[in-house]
Write an enzyme that holds these catalytic residues in place. Sequence first.
Site, PDB file in Angstrom:
ATOM      1  N   GLN A  64     -20.397  -8.791 -12.297  1.00 38.36           N
ATOM      2  CA  GLN A  64     -19.181  -9.599 -12.330  1.00 38.36           C
ATOM      3  C   GLN A  64     -18.036  -8.895 -13.056  1.00 38.36           C
ATOM      4  O   GLN A  64     -16.891  -9.351 -12.997  1.00 38.36           O
ATOM      5  CB  GLN A  64     -19.461 -10.944 -13.009  1.00 38.36           C
ATOM      6  CG  GLN A  64     -19.762 -10.836 -14.493  1.00 38.36           C
ATOM      7  CD  GLN A  64     -20.200 -12.154 -15.097  1.00 38.36           C
ATOM      8  OE1 GLN A  64     -21.358 -12.527 -15.015  1.00 38.36           O
ATOM      9  NE2 GLN A  64     -19.257 -12.865 -15.711  1.00 38.36           N
ATOM     10  N   CYS A  70     -19.951 -15.747 -13.533  1.00 37.99           N
ATOM     11  CA  CYS A  70     -21.409 -15.683 -13.530  1.00 37.99           C
ATOM     12  C   CYS A  70     -22.033 -16.794 -12.706  1.00 37.99           C
ATOM     13  O   CYS A  70     -23.040 -16.592 -12.026  1.00 37.99           O
ATOM     14  CB  CYS A  70     -21.934 -15.734 -14.962  1.00 37.99           C
ATOM     15  SG  CYS A  70     -21.590 -17.298 -15.804  1.00 37.99           S
ATOM     16  N   HIS A 362     -23.169 -19.242 -19.955  1.00 37.02           N
ATOM     17  CA  HIS A 362     -23.462 -18.220 -18.949  1.00 37.02           C
ATOM     18  C   HIS A 362     -24.522 -18.747 -17.991  1.00 37.02           C
ATOM     19  O   HIS A 362     -25.406 -19.524 -18.386  1.00 37.02           O
ATOM     20  CB  HIS A 362     -23.974 -16.959 -19.650  1.00 37.02           C
ATOM     21  CG  HIS A 362     -24.046 -15.742 -18.781  1.00 37.02           C
ATOM     22  ND1 HIS A 362     -22.983 -15.257 -18.058  1.00 37.02           N
ATOM     23  CD2 HIS A 362     -25.083 -14.887 -18.517  1.00 37.02           C
ATOM     24  CE1 HIS A 362     -23.339 -14.158 -17.414  1.00 37.02           C
ATOM     25  NE2 HIS A 362     -24.614 -13.919 -17.679  1.00 37.02           N
ATOM     26  N   ASN A 383     -29.487 -10.786 -14.287  1.00 38.14           N
ATOM     27  CA  ASN A 383     -28.165 -10.972 -14.862  1.00 38.14           C
ATOM     28  C   ASN A 383     -27.122 -10.393 -13.895  1.00 38.14           C
ATOM     29  O   ASN A 383     -27.476  -9.723 -12.930  1.00 38.14           O
ATOM     30  CB  ASN A 383     -28.079 -10.287 -16.227  1.00 38.14           C
ATOM     31  CG  ASN A 383     -27.049 -10.922 -17.136  1.00 38.14           C
ATOM     32  OD1 ASN A 383     -26.147 -11.628 -16.688  1.00 38.14           O
ATOM     33  ND2 ASN A 383     -27.166 -10.678 -18.436  1.00 38.14           N
TER      34      ASN A 383
END
Length: 442
Positions: A64, A70, A362, A383
């Site tokens: 990102q 996210c 997040h 992630n």
Amino acid sequence: MDRSLTPDHLDSFDKEFAARTVNRLMQNAVTQTSVDDVALDRRILTGIDHSVSHHLDDWKVTNQKQSGRCWMFAGLNLLRVGAARKLGVKDFEFSQNHLLWWDKFERANHFLEAVIETSDREVDDRTVAHLLEDPISDGGQWNMFVALIAKHGLVPKSAMPETHSSSATRAMNRALKTLLRQGARDLRGLAGEGAEAQRERKREVLAAVHRVLGIHLGTPPQRFLWQWEDKDKEFHRDGWLTPAEFAASYVELPLEEYVCLVHDPRPSSPVGRTFTVEHLGNVVDGPPVVYLNVGMELLKRLAMESITGGEPVWFGCDVTKMMRSDAGVWDAALFDYAAVYDTPFTMDKADRLLHHDTQMTHAMLFTGVDVVDGGPRRWRVENSWGEEKADRGFWTMNDSWFDEHVFEIAARRSALPPQLAAALDEPPIVLPAWDPMGALAD
């Protein structure tokens, strides 16, 4: 102690600090070294085994970059698994820029409608002040992700690739926030002339927002030619598609079946009830952002069963707590700050929520779980921070961290016990706009 700090107080604090050798030792260490390096419990760090018994991911992570997308990345990473399988390719990405464009435009409209709704209140009213504090952030929630796809569809990354501003949103957001606050001033000033006059001005503001988005992000395609080569070098052409047609063809998961489950342990938040947050959302007249509060054990069991059943899990957490980014690990006791500062830290999860020490910050994707004796011991996480850290961008979370810092997952309604599934049909408790459960993952 008196109300004010006196010279005697300051002198006594200095003497107390100097009297303890450990304070001087820690001062020497932390003034020269990161406090996290000093507080790190190496027994925990070196004791973390990154292997898991159930492991789904065999693809590359996304990035990102300098944006707060996210929640979009995690959602699209969930959907791309089925799309890649259907396309017969190893790696595939939906356009994150496409969803960013539509989220910004829809959210601008959502904000201006909230301003119209509250324009009879004083500008320092707490709700109005909350709205003006951050009119258009990058962050979002699961329900907001689903609302965008339902209205605007999806496109492959090749049809609307990243731009400088989609990967680094600060300058664009600065212009948008000023435009929207200026628009809020104008709409509030027109409150005496009625909603029709306010919405005429709203259209002018939205036209300016549209220009800013077009300049920074490009123009979302209405139709595009979709063709590709699969992993066996076979060529395919699906023809000209709209974003809605593309989403209908390549999203294999039934998004309408997914609900957002949260763990909110505050005494004011009963388990088994639904909640919503005032003015939270992005698409006006779209489905509201609704959470179902459940116990932590159920949250973990549903996540574990989804992964062992072959499906990753979208989740939201307070990401920077007890995190070692170079190693790509989380553990609830990874850093011994109490020993460094000679001060106990005693707030539990409910206390941290109540006293503004935590909130969801997040969103990521669970892609693996280590199951021991029928329960989870650790989790593997995709992630969206690129490949440079952890295991090519895949992180390891010990189960202790899940308990303390994970707040929500997206799960299938059909996986819930019947009583909780029925609770989803009850009117939600409305929390104020500033409640921590209205935090947006970025």
